[in-house]
Design a protein around this motif. Structure first.
Motif, PDB file in Angstrom:
ATOM      1  N   LYS A  31       0.797  -1.227   0.000  1.00 52.98           N
ATOM      2  CA  LYS A  31       0.000   0.000   0.000  1.00 52.98           C
ATOM      3  C   LYS A  31       0.827   1.273   0.000  1.00 52.98           C
ATOM      4  O   LYS A  31       0.296   2.346  -0.325  1.00 52.98           O
ATOM      5  N   ALA A  32       2.105   1.189   0.376  1.00 58.06           N
ATOM      6  CA  ALA A  32       2.887   2.410   0.540  1.00 58.06           C
ATOM      7  C   ALA A  32       4.317   2.217   0.069  1.00 58.06           C
ATOM      8  O   ALA A  32       4.864   1.107   0.109  1.00 58.06           O
ATOM      9  N   ASP A  33       4.920   3.312  -0.388  1.00 63.28           N
ATOM     10  CA  ASP A  33       6.320   3.289  -0.786  1.00 63.28           C
ATOM     11  C   ASP A  33       7.215   3.212   0.447  1.00 63.28           C
ATOM     12  O   ASP A  33       6.854   3.693   1.527  1.00 63.28           O
ATOM     13  N   ALA A  34       8.391   2.621   0.285  1.00 63.20           N
ATOM     14  CA  ALA A  34       9.371   2.594   1.368  1.00 63.20           C
ATOM     15  C   ALA A  34       9.807   4.022   1.680  1.00 63.20           C
ATOM     16  O   ALA A  34       9.905   4.873   0.798  1.00 63.20           O
ATOM     17  N   GLY A  35      10.050   4.281   2.964  1.00 63.86           N
ATOM     18  CA  GLY A  35      10.420   5.628   3.387  1.00 63.86           C
ATOM     19  C   GLY A  35      11.772   5.664   4.063  1.00 63.86           C
ATOM     20  O   GLY A  35      12.811   5.546   3.427  1.00 63.86           O
ATOM     21  N   GLY A  36      11.784   5.760   5.404  1.00 63.35           N
ATOM     22  CA  GLY A  36      13.035   5.847   6.141  1.00 63.35           C
ATOM     23  C   GLY A  36      13.740   4.509   6.241  1.00 63.35           C
ATOM     24  O   GLY A  36      13.112   3.457   6.259  1.00 63.35           O
ATOM     25  N   VAL A  37      15.064   4.568   6.289  1.00 59.71           N
ATOM     26  CA  VAL A  37      15.897   3.366   6.408  1.00 59.71           C
ATOM     27  C   VAL A  37      16.805   3.534   7.621  1.00 59.71           C
ATOM     28  O   VAL A  37      17.488   4.543   7.764  1.00 59.71           O
ATOM     29  N   LEU A  38      16.792   2.540   8.516  1.00 60.18           N
ATOM     30  CA  LEU A  38      17.653   2.546   9.688  1.00 60.18           C
ATOM     31  C   LEU A  38      18.793   1.563   9.463  1.00 60.18           C
ATOM     32  O   LEU A  38      18.555   0.373   9.241  1.00 60.18           O
ATOM     33  N   THR A  52       4.765   4.524   5.303  1.00 66.47           N
ATOM     34  CA  THR A  52       3.698   5.375   5.802  1.00 66.47           C
ATOM     35  C   THR A  52       2.492   5.270   4.882  1.00 66.47           C
ATOM     36  O   THR A  52       2.506   5.786   3.761  1.00 66.47           O
ATOM     37  N   TYR A  53       1.467   4.566   5.362  1.00 67.33           N
ATOM     38  CA  TYR A  53       0.178   4.541   4.678  1.00 67.33           C
ATOM     39  C   TYR A  53      -0.710   5.574   5.369  1.00 67.33           C
ATOM     40  O   TYR A  53      -0.779   6.715   4.951  1.00 67.33           O
ATOM     41  N   LEU A 144     -11.320   3.848  -5.185  1.00 68.36           N
ATOM     42  CA  LEU A 144      -9.970   4.061  -4.668  1.00 68.36           C
ATOM     43  C   LEU A 144     -10.013   4.319  -3.161  1.00 68.36           C
ATOM     44  O   LEU A 144     -10.987   4.879  -2.646  1.00 68.36           O
ATOM     45  N   ASP A 145      -8.964   3.899  -2.476  1.00 68.61           N
ATOM     46  CA  ASP A 145      -8.830   4.180  -1.050  1.00 68.61           C
ATOM     47  C   ASP A 145      -8.098   5.503  -0.875  1.00 68.61           C
ATOM     48  O   ASP A 145      -6.933   5.640  -1.282  1.00 68.61           O
ATOM     49  N   LEU A 146      -8.753   6.475  -0.267  1.00 65.05           N
ATOM     50  CA  LEU A 146      -8.181   7.801  -0.045  1.00 65.05           C
ATOM     51  C   LEU A 146      -7.794   7.924   1.423  1.00 65.05           C
ATOM     52  O   LEU A 146      -8.665   7.892   2.302  1.00 65.05           O
ATOM     53  N   VAL A 147      -6.504   8.031   1.695  1.00 63.13           N
ATOM     54  CA  VAL A 147      -6.041   8.207   3.071  1.00 63.13           C
ATOM     55  C   VAL A 147      -6.239   9.674   3.452  1.00 63.13           C
ATOM     56  O   VAL A 147      -5.631  10.567   2.866  1.00 63.13           O
ATOM     57  N   CYS A 148      -7.096   9.900   4.424  1.00 56.68           N
ATOM     58  CA  CYS A 148      -7.467  11.253   4.831  1.00 56.68           C
ATOM     59  C   CYS A 148      -7.144  11.457   6.310  1.00 56.68           C
ATOM     60  O   CYS A 148      -6.938  10.494   7.049  1.00 56.68           O
ATOM     61  N   SER A 208      -1.609  12.011  -5.411  1.00 58.65           N
ATOM     62  CA  SER A 208      -0.730  12.204  -4.261  1.00 58.65           C
ATOM     63  C   SER A 208       0.371  11.146  -4.280  1.00 58.65           C
ATOM     64  O   SER A 208       0.207  10.053  -4.822  1.00 58.65           O
ATOM     65  N   THR A 209       1.504  11.475  -3.684  1.00 51.61           N
ATOM     66  CA  THR A 209       2.653  10.577  -3.686  1.00 51.61           C
ATOM     67  C   THR A 209       2.676   9.688  -2.448  1.00 51.61           C
ATOM     68  O   THR A 209       2.032   9.982  -1.439  1.00 51.61           O
ATOM     69  N   GLY A 210       3.445   8.601  -2.555  1.00 47.30           N
ATOM     70  CA  GLY A 210       3.668   7.727  -1.412  1.00 47.30           C
ATOM     71  C   GLY A 210       2.836   6.468  -1.403  1.00 47.30           C
ATOM     72  O   GLY A 210       3.082   5.578  -0.588  1.00 47.30           O
TER      73      GLY A 210
END
Length: 264
Positions: A31-38, A52-53, A144-148, A208-210
């Motif tokens: 559902k979401a793109d990869a973000g932060g990497v530790l 982050t979804y 579509l699923d809209l994250v609000c 929207s991105t992500g």
């Protein structure tokens, strides 16, 4: 290490062997793109990846830090990131993004499994009566699923169930870009408007991105079209949930949000 969405929808974290050209996926989310990497402070091994979804979530790749993350989730009711680590990896600086307050910084003692509060980035906000931000996934008219995210005045939701005692005048606050996104956390516009008695709603409309390439490209050619329909569908949800007074809905925003305001 690469963020790679070739041949797939969402961006995954991959590792590529430069000598052989071979690649493999380390972490992905549908559902979401990869973000932060530790990464480990000495050997650089990737230990966790965030996605982050609606809210930030960490996928742990190294079980050696699983207990640390389990503890850190209990320290504050926010989304956390590891900002710094000592070379011996015994102490971490951890920052918590909050929705109803400033960013909170802690020093985490790994051997003792204990976090000590350091400071916030905006002390003047610490004692303010700030409102909670609530994630909500809303279906568009074409599925579509809209994250609000929406925010209510503190006084309007005394039982903290996410619904006001009676419908409120509402501001639809549209993000810019459109290649950007709204996130959970402290939003000064949401707080400002909620403080003055408005419900506030922000929508990650198509484009929207992500959320992967399909969701992003669904906005192609749809300015003042389906991208705006998404905003209207979210407003209709808020009206049906008795959050918004249908006769008192405003729209505002900057950049693409300003364009959407003119369309509205």
């Amino acid at each position: 290490f690469m963020l790679d969405s070739r041949g797939r929808d969402t961006a995954a974290l991959t590792v590529v062997d430069l000598a052989s050209g071979g690649a493999k996926i380390l972490a992905e989310d549908a559902k979401a793109d990869a973000g932060g990497v530790l990464a480990h402070p000495k050997d650089g091994a990737v230990q966790a990846v965030s996605f982050t979804y609606d809210r930030q979530r960490w996928k742990i790749l190294d079980e050696a830090i699983a207990g640390d993350f389990a503890y850190l989730r209990t320290v504050a009711d926010g989304d956390f990131n590891i900002n710094s680590r000592t070379l011996d990896d015994k102490h971490w600086v951890v920052a918590y993004t909050m929705d109803n307050g400033p960013v909170r910084y802690y020093i985490y003692d790994r051997p003792a499994k204990k976090a000590r509060f350091l400071f916030t980035n905006r002390p003047a906000l610490e004692s303010m009566p700030l409102a909670r931000m609530r994630p909500q996934v809303i279906k568009s008219r074409d599925g579509l699923d809209l994250v609000c995210y929406y925010t209510l005045p503190v006084w309007a939701d005394t039982d903290n169930d996410g619904r006001p005692e009676q419908p409120l005048p509402m501001v639809l606050f549209v993000h810019g870009g459109p290649w950007a996104r709204d996130n959970w956390g402290f939003n000064p516009y949401h707080q400002w408007l909620a403080n003055r008695g408005y419900a506030v709603l922000s929508v990650n409309y198509r484009g929207s991105t992500g959320f992967g390439k399909n969701f992003l490209n669904a906005g192609n050619g749809e300015w003042a079209g389906k991208m705006h329909d998404d905003l209207l569908d979210a407003v209709e949800w808020a009206e049906n949930e008795n959050i918004a007074d249908p006769k008192q809905v405003a729209i505002m925003g900057g950049s693409y949000g300003g364009y959407a305001t003119l369309v509205g």
